[in-house]
Design an enzyme around this catalytic site. Sequence first.
Site, PDB file in Angstrom:
ATOM      1  N   CYS A   1      -0.342   4.207   2.673  1.00  0.00           N
ATOM      2  CA  CYS A   1      -0.228   4.141   4.137  1.00  0.00           C
ATOM      3  C   CYS A   1       0.148   2.717   4.528  1.00  0.00           C
ATOM      4  O   CYS A   1       1.313   2.359   4.464  1.00  0.00           O
ATOM      5  CB  CYS A   1      -1.519   4.588   4.805  1.00  0.00           C
ATOM      6  N   SER A   2      -0.804   1.883   4.886  1.00  0.00           N
ATOM      7  CA  SER A   2      -0.479   0.500   5.197  1.00  0.00           C
ATOM      8  C   SER A   2      -1.722  -0.379   5.145  1.00  0.00           C
ATOM      9  O   SER A   2      -1.910  -1.234   5.983  1.00  0.00           O
ATOM     10  CB  SER A   2       0.220   0.398   6.555  1.00  0.00           C
ATOM     11  N   CYS A   3      -2.584  -0.175   4.150  1.00  0.00           N
ATOM     12  CA  CYS A   3      -3.784  -1.011   3.978  1.00  0.00           C
ATOM     13  C   CYS A   3      -3.359  -2.475   3.890  1.00  0.00           C
ATOM     14  O   CYS A   3      -2.415  -2.815   3.179  1.00  0.00           O
ATOM     15  CB  CYS A   3      -4.519  -0.629   2.699  1.00  0.00           C
TER      16      CYS A   3
ATOM     17  N   CYS B   1       0.885  -1.165   0.000  1.00  0.00           N
ATOM     18  CA  CYS B   1       0.000   0.000   0.000  1.00  0.00           C
ATOM     19  C   CYS B   1       0.916   1.207   0.000  1.00  0.00           C
ATOM     20  O   CYS B   1       1.539   1.510   1.011  1.00  0.00           O
ATOM     21  CB  CYS B   1      -0.907   0.033   1.230  1.00  0.00           C
TER      22      CYS B   1
END
Lengths: 150, 122, 234
Positions: free
Chosen positions: C124-126, C121
Amino acid sequence: MAEINPEYLDLDADMSKRDMDQSPVFLLEKIKQEGRVWGDLCEQYGVKNPDPPWRVTLEATCDMLAENNCRTSDTGEAAQTAEAEKDTKVLDGIERRWEEDHLVKEHYANVPFPENQLLALAHTLIRRGLMDENELARKMKEVDQRLNMT
Amino acid sequence: MSKPHYDREHHAKKATGIGDPQCFKGEAPPPKFKVGDKVRVKDLPDIFYNRAQVYTRGAPAVVAELVYESPAAEDESWDNTENVTWFYSVIFKQKDLWPEYPDTFANDTVETELPERWLEPL
Amino acid sequence: MTDEHKPHAPAPMVDEVSEFEVLEIAVRELAIEKGLFTAEDHQRWTEYMHTLGPLPAARLVAKAWLDPEYKKLAVTDGVKASLEVGIDWVNSMPTKFGTPSDYCNLRVLEDTPTLHHVVVCTLCSCYPRPILGQSPEWYRTPNYRRRLVRWPRQVLAEFGLQLPEEVEVRVEDSNQKSRFIVLPVRPEGTEGWTEDQLAEIVTRDCLIGVALPRPGKTANDPRPVRPALKPYHH
């Protein structure tokens, strides 16, 4: 080839413009210096778990702050009316993550994860005025007395 | 002047037991593109929040899948759920994104999802 | 106590409350006092998070390797396929409709001998938390997020994965509402294996796409921390 305009207003540019106070937070600097990180504790006590027990509760705190989606207990009609004007998004997830990346780079580069995530979250909350540094210090003292019986 | 009533639970009411993006199914106008279509990512202004990554702007791609219907992130972030649109999974050649990408690996690709408004036919 | 035959001796625990633990509790309790969220909601969410891990996703892959019909379902409707491994994307979450970071659209990316998927991602950090648990630290770092999409082979090499040029590396940038896991090619040397045996070698790293499954390998390698060899700015 892609023509990418470097002037684009992307998340980076948008967030950078907010002019957030980037100075260190004294309380958090102190924890950074004196706090014992999970890896050290594991070594001393022979523990194998890769994550400290508070990692999950920290994640949950971030989720709770991100959106009222995660919160269910204030869904009553009365609560809805009372809070109708309140901004329910306390701390947007993508903005918190952006600030985490930058704060970690700036202040907590040598702190391992998830200790650095925790310091960055506290830093963000203080700088956004959602918490006061002295207030947090007092709360820490109270928790410390309760758990360590100091 | 009375304040407008804002139902802060409207999303929960709509999505509970159905899921998001499933709760927007059937709300988008018919899709403009189909699988296999060649498209280009538009250069739209993005003053506020959106999720169309800058590195994809202006690059050609191929539609791989019509994935779901949903408001675009830039609308949803303002709680505007009126303009539900199709989302497409599109595939880029690495070489079209990064001109310096090595020729040895000319087959390498990037796949990502974009709402319809960010795409134009190529 | 030194009873070696005790089958489930509790793992040793740290006998110390660190400053970080105190800080975590203080931040949480102060937020609750200020009404930013309630203790009850926090607890409900934490309990749910405790139930998550990579095992259901590993089982989904093992089942798909054994059953071609299930594989078809997995690649066309990941949410429905998840039900068979005990994950209800919609209803098992406390909210019953997903969260800002866990939307309910799982896509299962099928590898072939000439196509390898790897997930990132860049925003961000999906991460597909309901079926894969919490993301590893490196997945969240700007180093991985910014470089994978641009120098995927360099980053994969740092994970010890070098793929021949005939294999197309496809980076899946997970930045809208779908979440992704990789369905790797079933490795040689696993003929006749049971679902349990197969699930054991489908590690979290295989499901993200930074490693390939192989017999005998049931754990993730430690992630080497390296500075970026190439800058991420133009």
